[in-house]
Design a protein around this motif. Structure first.
Motif, PDB file in Angstrom:
ATOM      1  N   TYR A 134       0.790  -1.226  -0.001  1.00 53.88           N
ATOM      2  CA  TYR A 134      -0.111  -0.093  -0.186  1.00 53.88           C
ATOM      3  C   TYR A 134       0.805   1.256   0.016  1.00 53.88           C
ATOM      4  O   TYR A 134       2.187   1.083   0.264  1.00 53.88           O
ATOM      5  CB  TYR A 134      -0.903  -0.007   1.275  1.00 53.88           C
ATOM      6  CG  TYR A 134      -2.215  -0.944   0.946  1.00 53.88           C
ATOM      7  CD1 TYR A 134      -3.191  -0.336   0.374  1.00 53.88           C
ATOM      8  CD2 TYR A 134      -2.045  -2.355   1.275  1.00 53.88           C
ATOM      9  CE1 TYR A 134      -4.311  -1.095   0.105  1.00 53.88           C
ATOM     10  CE2 TYR A 134      -3.399  -2.894   1.179  1.00 53.88           C
ATOM     11  CZ  TYR A 134      -4.465  -2.351   0.426  1.00 53.88           C
ATOM     12  OH  TYR A 134      -5.603  -3.260   0.589  1.00 53.88           O
ATOM     13  N   LYS A 135       0.280   2.477  -0.445  1.00 56.05           N
ATOM     14  CA  LYS A 135       1.235   3.585  -0.450  1.00 56.05           C
ATOM     15  C   LYS A 135       0.525   4.741   0.432  1.00 56.05           C
ATOM     16  O   LYS A 135      -0.588   4.575   0.987  1.00 56.05           O
ATOM     17  CB  LYS A 135       0.982   4.198  -1.896  1.00 56.05           C
ATOM     18  CG  LYS A 135      -0.544   4.690  -2.389  1.00 56.05           C
ATOM     19  CD  LYS A 135      -0.401   5.154  -3.867  1.00 56.05           C
ATOM     20  CE  LYS A 135      -1.637   5.848  -4.346  1.00 56.05           C
ATOM     21  NZ  LYS A 135      -2.812   4.471  -4.182  1.00 56.05           N
ATOM     22  N   VAL A 136       1.318   5.650   0.859  1.00 52.98           N
ATOM     23  CA  VAL A 136       0.855   6.789   1.588  1.00 52.98           C
ATOM     24  C   VAL A 136      -0.434   7.423   1.098  1.00 52.98           C
ATOM     25  O   VAL A 136      -0.747   7.557   0.208  1.00 52.98           O
ATOM     26  CB  VAL A 136       1.969   7.861   1.473  1.00 52.98           C
ATOM     27  CG1 VAL A 136       1.310   9.336   2.275  1.00 52.98           C
ATOM     28  CG2 VAL A 136       3.178   7.388   2.241  1.00 52.98           C
ATOM     29  N   GLY A 137      -1.358   7.464   2.162  1.00 47.44           N
ATOM     30  CA  GLY A 137      -2.508   7.914   2.021  1.00 47.44           C
ATOM     31  C   GLY A 137      -3.880   6.923   1.823  1.00 47.44           C
ATOM     32  O   GLY A 137      -4.981   7.258   1.772  1.00 47.44           O
ATOM     33  N   ASP A 138      -3.249   5.752   1.523  1.00 48.23           N
ATOM     34  CA  ASP A 138      -4.368   4.485   1.625  1.00 48.23           C
ATOM     35  C   ASP A 138      -5.001   4.350   2.823  1.00 48.23           C
ATOM     36  O   ASP A 138      -4.396   4.384   3.826  1.00 48.23           O
ATOM     37  CB  ASP A 138      -3.573   3.408   0.979  1.00 48.23           C
ATOM     38  CG  ASP A 138      -3.354   3.222  -0.607  1.00 48.23           C
ATOM     39  OD1 ASP A 138      -3.961   4.142  -1.224  1.00 48.23           O
ATOM     40  OD2 ASP A 138      -2.307   2.552  -1.127  1.00 48.23           O
ATOM     41  N   ALA A 139      -6.132   3.956   2.797  1.00 47.19           N
ATOM     42  CA  ALA A 139      -6.928   3.820   4.158  1.00 47.19           C
ATOM     43  C   ALA A 139      -8.009   2.596   3.695  1.00 47.19           C
ATOM     44  O   ALA A 139      -8.560   2.676   2.743  1.00 47.19           O
ATOM     45  CB  ALA A 139      -7.693   4.747   4.700  1.00 47.19           C
TER      46      ALA A 139
END
Length: 303
Positions: A269-274
């Motif tokens: 996953y990447k930064v900002g994924d929730a």
């Protein structure tokens, strides 16, 4: 709009059995369930005869039984998987009519496919659906099942393991977000799976199969790769973790094995994924806040 979320829990408690009884008393719920009366009598007998808080072993006779929970850990239905030879048959029920129309059925089907193909190692998954059960027909078709045969009253749909993997790799499985892993990480993680029991790491195998594979130099710097250090939001708690291979794990130092609940969850996953993820005993909401260190970004490709 929040995407539908379902997790399938193999533990069946006494409270779950009572909930099932309530669902099976609704004729609208049981209309297309061929063995509803038998199931209802069985549950009633179990509740009256067995004074145990956990009844999993009784529900797993002749197949695997899973309670379906929403993101708030509220039971909304059940899935039963019965394996005969290399084939597996799925029975799906969304028990409370208030939940109909929320696309929870399709989410439960996707979780059932994951179990059938990665944990139970089925070659083919079958669903036999009443001709008038339009909601179920649409849900299985939406998930990629193909019509295999039909009678005047039943349609039999099937999904082969080969087709399932192809749909998964093409990104057609309707997941919350794409994930990325490097070629090196995939190679090493795939080798790791050989030495693990399938039921213990089937979620990890699923994530590896659906991931977009990139060369180390091409992976974005904000992606969680192996040996990355990441700042997470886990429900209301902020935590810093390092994602490592099992031999390097040390929970007290924040080094989480990729085979652990959180480790498997955050891979790729990447930064900002929730997103929501079912842990051992409850669903947690995870957000990737920041990638503090990524070996690929630092030029370290083979740690």
């Amino acid at each position: 709009m929040t995407k539908p979320f379902i997790s399938l829990c193999p533990e069946i408690t006494r409270a779950d059995a009572l909930t099932l009884m309530d669902w099976l008393e609704d004729e609208c719920v049981t209309r297309y369930l061929s063995d509803s009366r038998h199931v209802s009598r069985f549950i009633e007998d179990v509740i009256g005869r067995v004074q145990l808080p956990v009844l999993t072993h009784l529900f797993n006779q002749g197949g695997r039984f899973f309670m379906a929970y929403d993101r708030h850990d509220v039971p909304v239905g059940f899935v039963r998987l019965v394996k005969t030879g290399r084939d597996c048959e799925m029975v799906l029920v969304i028990g409370n009519r208030d939940n109909w129309g929320r696309k929870l059925g399709a989410s439960a089907i996707r979780e059932g496919m994951k179990l059938a193909f990665f944990e139970m190692r089925a070659d083919k998954l079958i669903a036999k659906i009443h001709m008038e059960n339009t909601r179920s027909l649409k849900a299985f078709e939406h998930c990629g099942f193909l019509l295999e045969s039909q009678t005047p009253t039943l349609k039999s749909f099937a999904m082969s393991a080969e087709r399932y993997l192809r749909l998964l790799r093409e990104g057609a499985a309707n997941h919350a977000a794409d994930i990325h892993i490097t070629e090196f990480d995939k190679e090493r993680l795939t080798s790791l799976l050989v030495f693990e029991h399938p039921s213990a790491v089937f979620e990890l195998e699923h994530e590896i199969e659906r991931a977009i594979v990139v060369e180390p130099r091409q992976v974005p710097q904000n992606v969680v790769t192996m040996n990355s250090r990441t700042l997470l939001q886990l429900d209301d708690e902020e935590m810093e973790v390092a994602l490592v291979y099992p031999e390097d794990a040390d929970d007290s130092a924040g080094k989480l094995s990729v085979c652990s609940d959180i480790g498997t969850a955050i891979l790729g996953y990447k930064v900002g994924d929730a997103f929501d993820w079912r842990m051992t005993n409850r669903t947690r909401h995870i957000q990737i806040r920041k990638v503090l260190y990524q070996p690929e970004a630092a030029g370290h490709f083979h740690l």
